[in-house]
Design an enzyme around this catalytic site. Structure first.
Site, PDB file in Angstrom:
ATOM      1  CG  ASP A  38      -4.384   7.487   5.004  1.00  0.00           C
ATOM      2  OD1 ASP A  38      -4.042   8.203   5.973  1.00  0.00           O
ATOM      3  OD2 ASP A  38      -3.877   6.386   4.746  1.00  0.00           O
ATOM      4  CE1 TYR A  41      -2.015  15.547   4.275  1.00  0.00           C
ATOM      5  CE2 TYR A  41      -1.988  14.352   2.189  1.00  0.00           C
ATOM      6  CZ  TYR A  41      -1.397  15.241   3.073  1.00  0.00           C
ATOM      7  OH  TYR A  41      -0.206  15.804   2.756  1.00  0.00           O
ATOM      8  CG  ASP A  42      -5.800  10.660  -0.192  1.00  0.00           C
ATOM      9  OD1 ASP A  42      -4.727  11.162   0.194  1.00  0.00           O
ATOM     10  OD2 ASP A  42      -5.996   9.435  -0.272  1.00  0.00           O
ATOM     11  CB  SER A  87       3.671  10.425  -6.403  1.00  0.00           C
ATOM     12  OG  SER A  87       3.242  11.258  -7.451  1.00  0.00           O
ATOM     13  CD  GLU A 119       4.262  -3.973  -8.758  1.00  0.00           C
ATOM     14  OE1 GLU A 119       4.450  -3.241  -7.773  1.00  0.00           O
ATOM     15  OE2 GLU A 119       4.901  -3.869  -9.825  1.00  0.00           O
ATOM     16  CE  LYS A 121      -0.980   2.996  -3.279  1.00  0.00           C
ATOM     17  NZ  LYS A 121      -0.863   3.292  -1.836  1.00  0.00           N
ATOM     18  CG  ASP A 123      -1.409   1.267   4.141  1.00  0.00           C
ATOM     19  OD1 ASP A 123      -0.849   2.289   3.687  1.00  0.00           O
ATOM     20  OD2 ASP A 123      -2.422   1.295   4.851  1.00  0.00           O
ATOM     21  NE  ARG A 142       7.259   9.376  -3.638  1.00  0.00           N
ATOM     22  CZ  ARG A 142       6.507  10.432  -3.450  1.00  0.00           C
ATOM     23  NH1 ARG A 142       6.143  10.765  -2.229  1.00  0.00           N
ATOM     24  NH2 ARG A 142       6.116  11.171  -4.463  1.00  0.00           N
ATOM     25  CD  GLU A 179       5.170   1.276  -0.178  1.00  0.00           C
ATOM     26  OE1 GLU A 179       5.250   2.306  -0.881  1.00  0.00           O
ATOM     27  OE2 GLU A 179       4.597   1.258   0.932  1.00  0.00           O
ATOM     28  CE1 TYR A 229       7.643  -9.725   0.371  1.00  0.00           C
ATOM     29  CE2 TYR A 229       5.520  -8.685   0.806  1.00  0.00           C
ATOM     30  CZ  TYR A 229       6.366  -9.777   0.908  1.00  0.00           C
ATOM     31  OH  TYR A 229       5.941 -10.913   1.523  1.00  0.00           O
ATOM     32  CE  LYS A 329      -5.722   5.063  -2.278  1.00  0.00           C
ATOM     33  NZ  LYS A 329      -4.814   5.546  -1.250  1.00  0.00           N
ATOM     34  CB  CYS A 423     -36.398   0.369  30.705  1.00  0.00           C
ATOM     35  SG  CYS A 423     -36.610  -0.469  29.122  1.00  0.00           S
ATOM     36  CB  CYS A 426     -40.929  -1.160  29.889  1.00  0.00           C
ATOM     37  SG  CYS A 426     -39.600  -1.631  31.013  1.00  0.00           S
ATOM     38  CB  CYS A 441     -34.558  -2.983  31.171  1.00  0.00           C
ATOM     39  SG  CYS A 441     -36.326  -3.067  31.506  1.00  0.00           S
ATOM     40  CB  CYS A 447     -39.251  -4.527  29.159  1.00  0.00           C
ATOM     41  SG  CYS A 447     -38.331  -3.503  28.027  1.00  0.00           S
TER      42      CYS A 447
HETATM   43  O1  D41 Z   1       3.027  -1.412  -3.029  1.00  0.00           O
HETATM   44  C1  D41 Z   1       3.187  -0.195  -3.189  1.00  0.00           C
HETATM   45  N1  D41 Z   1       2.832   0.629  -2.215  1.00  0.00           N
HETATM   46  C2  D41 Z   1       3.763   0.357  -4.455  1.00  0.00           C
HETATM   47  C3  D41 Z   1       4.130   1.695  -4.482  1.00  0.00           C
HETATM   48  C4  D41 Z   1       3.944  -0.445  -5.595  1.00  0.00           C
HETATM   49  N2  D41 Z   1       3.601  -1.747  -5.590  1.00  0.00           N
HETATM   50  N3  D41 Z   1       4.461   0.106  -6.714  1.00  0.00           N
HETATM   51  C5  D41 Z   1       4.804   1.403  -6.782  1.00  0.00           C
HETATM   52  N4  D41 Z   1       5.306   1.890  -7.926  1.00  0.00           N
HETATM   53  C6  D41 Z   1       5.657   3.165  -8.022  1.00  0.00           C
HETATM   54  C7  D41 Z   1       6.174   3.670  -9.326  1.00  0.00           C
HETATM   55  C8  D41 Z   1       5.260   3.281 -10.433  1.00  0.00           C
HETATM   56  C9  D41 Z   1       6.326   5.150  -9.308  1.00  0.00           C
HETATM   57  C10 D41 Z   1       7.521   3.039  -9.547  1.00  0.00           C
HETATM   58  C11 D41 Z   1       4.653   2.250  -5.642  1.00  0.00           C
HETATM   59  C12 D41 Z   1       5.067   3.616  -5.806  1.00  0.00           C
HETATM   60  N5  D41 Z   1       5.546   4.030  -6.981  1.00  0.00           N
HETATM   61  C13 D41 Z   1       4.987   4.613  -4.743  1.00  0.00           C
HETATM   62  N6  D41 Z   1       4.911   4.401  -3.446  1.00  0.00           N
HETATM   63  C14 D41 Z   1       4.850   5.572  -2.813  1.00  0.00           C
HETATM   64  C15 D41 Z   1       4.898   6.553  -3.724  1.00  0.00           C
HETATM   65  C16 D41 Z   1       4.999   5.947  -4.930  1.00  0.00           C
END
Ligand code: D41
Length: 682
Positions: A38, A41-42, A87, A119, A121, A123, A142, A179, A229, A329, A423, A426, A441, A447
């Site tokens: 990822d 990509y980012d 996002s 919270e 995050k 995955d 989404r 998620e 969740y 992150k 080897c 040696c 060996c 050795c």
């Molecule tokens: O746990 C998560 N991946 C998570 C994603 C989270 N705990 N909170 C999130 N809150 C938002 C907003 C603030 C826009 C309501 C999110 C996401 N967005 C999110 N996940 C993917 C795109 C955005």
């Protein structure tokens, strides 16, 4: 960036990035088979956004920067979100977090504290669930934030998502955002199954969740044990009363809103916390990072949100991301780097291990420049070549591992990894034992690599415990040519030692004193110190007890050795093999003349009630393991043999016995049950 100075170069680079991102999107969203981590990509996306921001005229309508997210698959119908799914921006360090807080305060023109909803995050995949009059009616991915895929049927199969809201206190229309994820345990089980069937399995729980949600046949999704969740609320309204959005039901705190959703029966992540102000953010981040491995679900960071909804509204959003929230992150656990070379390391037992030399890369919070490749089988499995670009993963405190090769980046100068035929230290021959994956060996103590390890083992605490002789000093003594074998240790003098670098008179004295003291040992410790393969402390002690003197051990054949408790075919072979090596014979003879140990008293006949009795064990024993029984009999002086003959005194018969019992009965050998044997052992 110097090559990016001309506008043609910029145009080319933008085109190149767009093409790469397009390609990765397809792999990620459509095939569920990402080829790069990822972070890569980012990075490309950020580079693209920077280039486009600096050169707005080069931004195209179909640039991937205009659409962060996936393409809705044709086979699913499309859903336009009534309110867009925003996002999340990212920060990656305490400094960036501080800057985020400063921007908030500047924008609010306030220095006052505000509460933060914290919270983990998750995955997984962001989805929107729609309830009308408390009934689940629709779910959508989404997608690009505006339009997603209709995955209603698949979401229905998720056990923790209610098809009807609990109670009666909810708005006519409620969209819950959250998620969908696959718990780690379910992911492991799923992959185990896949591998059993000869399939490849998913790269991580996120891809497994994505792959499961993208099933057209929801029966497959139902078997995948997905979970959910909630992290927020989308559209809220009344049905057809013409009054538009009715938010009166909603609390004015993000945290309280999550709690409200929870009372309706939708799960909320148990680790979510309301923090008094931004100063507690760092603690929460560290705390969750600590818990990461132990959590039942995969996360890649934390998310912090201004809790007060009025403040959220004041702050608003830029582009597609709210100003009032950010992900903080964790350092990436997977990164890309290049395999620059492979070295071969030789261990104490001669095992030759290929070690990947990597272009140094910061991953999982540390800089990694080496990773083990284990053996030829692992190299074949990865299909890896020198100069390949590889994905390296370092999770928690686990040693870094090479996950896979990015085949599409294989350069023209890629080279097959070939194992050495001699080897690398040696130059002795190398051998692969039957059924073993490792190459060894054959040089033994010739050795230099094995020599160092052998001397370290010889001097180690459980062996001769030489005071003042640590691993580093052993390396130095061997490197400077002062010693070659364990026996050479005893020829060192204070003068030699004290002239070495970083070695004072006092340490030199200590070492020589330590060596003097180590001359007196026990036979068991001496045998252990020799470092014979698979001869640990217990086996060494059993050998000493059984044979009583060293020459008997040295000259014993495999059959005799197998009489010793704990010694089976392989260990017996290792021992005979060790004493047959010419270079070992020399060193061992020298050591015999240097070292001394007290005689071992043969146990008196009283202590050996089974002396001169030969036992054979057959069938499955239920109360003790076969080798336990063997050891216990031998400890009382019995011999334990593998086959029944006229010399056998007792046959111990467990369950499922075969020909040995028949033969014993023919020969009139006494047959004991397991219980009778245990009684005999006292
Ligand atoms: O746990 C998560 N991946 C998570 C994603 C989270 N705990 N909170 C999130 N809150 C938002 C907003 C603030 C826009 C309501 C999110 C996401 N967005 C999110 N996940 C993917 C795109 C955005």
């Amino acid at each position: 960036m110097s090559e990016l100075n001309s506008s043609q170069n910029i145009i080319n680079r933008i085109a190149e990035i767009c093409q790469l991102i397009h390609h990765y999107n397809h792999q990620y969203y459509v095939l569920d088979e990402p080829s790069v981590p990822d972070v890569e990509y980012d990075r490309l996306m950020r580079e693209l956004i920077t280039l486009e921001t600096d050169n707005p005229h080069l931004k195209t309508l179909d640039s991937p920067s205009q659409k962060v997210g996936g393409v809705a698959l044709k086979s699913f119908s499309q859903v336009t979100h009534q309110l867009p799914m925003l996002s999340l921006d990212n920060v990656f360090s305490a400094q960036e977090w501080q800057a985020f807080v400063k921007r908030l305060k500047d924008r609010l023109k306030s220095t006052l504290d505000f509460a933060i909803c914290a919270e983990p995050k998750l995955d997984g995949l962001a989805v929107s669930l729609r309830y009308e009059n408390g009934v689940f009616v629709q779910a959508a991915t989404r997608g690009d934030g505006t339009v997603g895929e209709n995955i209603t049927e698949n979401i229905r199969t998720i056990k923790s998502i209610p098809l009807r809201l609990y109670g009666t206190n909810f708005p006519d229309i409620l969209e819950v955002r959250g998620e969908v994820f696959m718990p780690k345990a379910s992911f492991d089980a799923l992959n185990k199954q896949a591998i059993k069937k000869g399939e490849k399995g998913f790269a991580n729980p996120r891809n497994a969740a994505a792959g499961s949600l993208r099933q057209l046949d929801s029966k497959i999704t139902a078997k995948r044990n997905l979970s959910f969740y909630a992290y927020g609320i989308g559209f809220v309204g009344a049905l057809d009363d013409g009054n538009g959005i009715d938010e009166s039901w909603l609390a004015n705190s993000h945290y309280q809103r999550l709690c409200q959703i929870k009372t309706l029966g939708l799960p909320m992540c148990p680790e979510v916390k309301l923090l008094e102000n931004a100063t507690h953010v760092e603690d929460f981040y560290q705390d969750i990072l600590q818990q990461r491995e132990a959590l039942s679900y995969e996360i890649d960071g934390t998310v912090f949100k201004v809790d007060d909804i009025d403040l959220q509204q004041k702050l608003g959003f830029v582009a597609r991301a709210p100003r009032w929230a950010t992900a903080y992150k964790f350092p990436a656990q997977e990164e890309l780097t290049v395999l620059e070379a492979v070295d071969f390391q030789v261990g104490r037992t001669g095992a030759i291990t290929p070690v990947a030399r990597l272009k140094p890369i910061f991953v999982g919070g540390v800089t990694v420049s080496n990773a083990t490749l284990h053996n030829q089988d692992e190299i074949d499995r990865l299909g890896i070549q020198i100069n390949d670009t590889v994905i390296i993963r370092r999770a928690g405190d686990v040693i870094p591992q090479i996950v896979s090769v990015v085949l599409e980046r294989r350069p023209d100068n890629a080279q097959v990894i070939s194992f050495p035929s001699e080897c690398p230290v040696c130059q002795s021959d190398v051998l692969k034992a039957e059924g073993e994956a490792v190459l060894r060996c054959t040089g033994g103590l010739y050795c230099q690599a094995q020599r160092k390890e052998a001397i370290k083992h010889f001097a180690s605490r459980k062996a001769l415990d030489v005071d003042g002789l640590g691993d580093k000093l052993v390396e130095q003594l061997v490197d400077e040519g002062l010693i070659k074998t364990p026996a050479d240790l005893f020829k060192l003098n204070v003068l030699d030692v004290s002239t070495m670098e970083r070695m004072g008179q006092k340490s030199a004295d200590n070492l020589i004193k330590g060596l003097e003291a180590a001359r007196n040992t026990t036979l068991a410790k001496f045998i252990y110190a020799l470092g014979i393969r698979e001869v640990g402390e217990t086996t060494a002690s059993n050998l000493a007890q059984y044979f009583l003197n060293f020459s008997a051990i040295k000259t014993a054949n495999e059959e005799q050795l197998q009489q010793v408790p704990d010694v089976g075919v392989i260990v017996a072979k290792n021992i005979v093999n060790f004493f047959a090596q010419e270079h070992n014979i020399e060193v061992v003879e020298e050591l015999e003349s240097i070292m001394s140990w007290p005689d071992i008293e043969r146990k008196s006949d009283d202590e050996l009630p089974l002396k001169d009795q030969t036992f054979v064990l057959t069938g499955t024993l239920s109360k003790m393991a076969r080798n336990e029984a063997k050891a216990a009999l031998q400890a009382l002086g019995a011999k334990v043999s593998g086959s029944v003959s006229a010399k056998t005194n007792y046959l111990v018969a467990g369950e499922k016995v075969g020909s040995k019992l028949v033969k014993a009965q023919e020969l009139g050998v006494k047959v004991l049950t397991e219980d009778e044997m245990i009684e005999l052992l006292g």
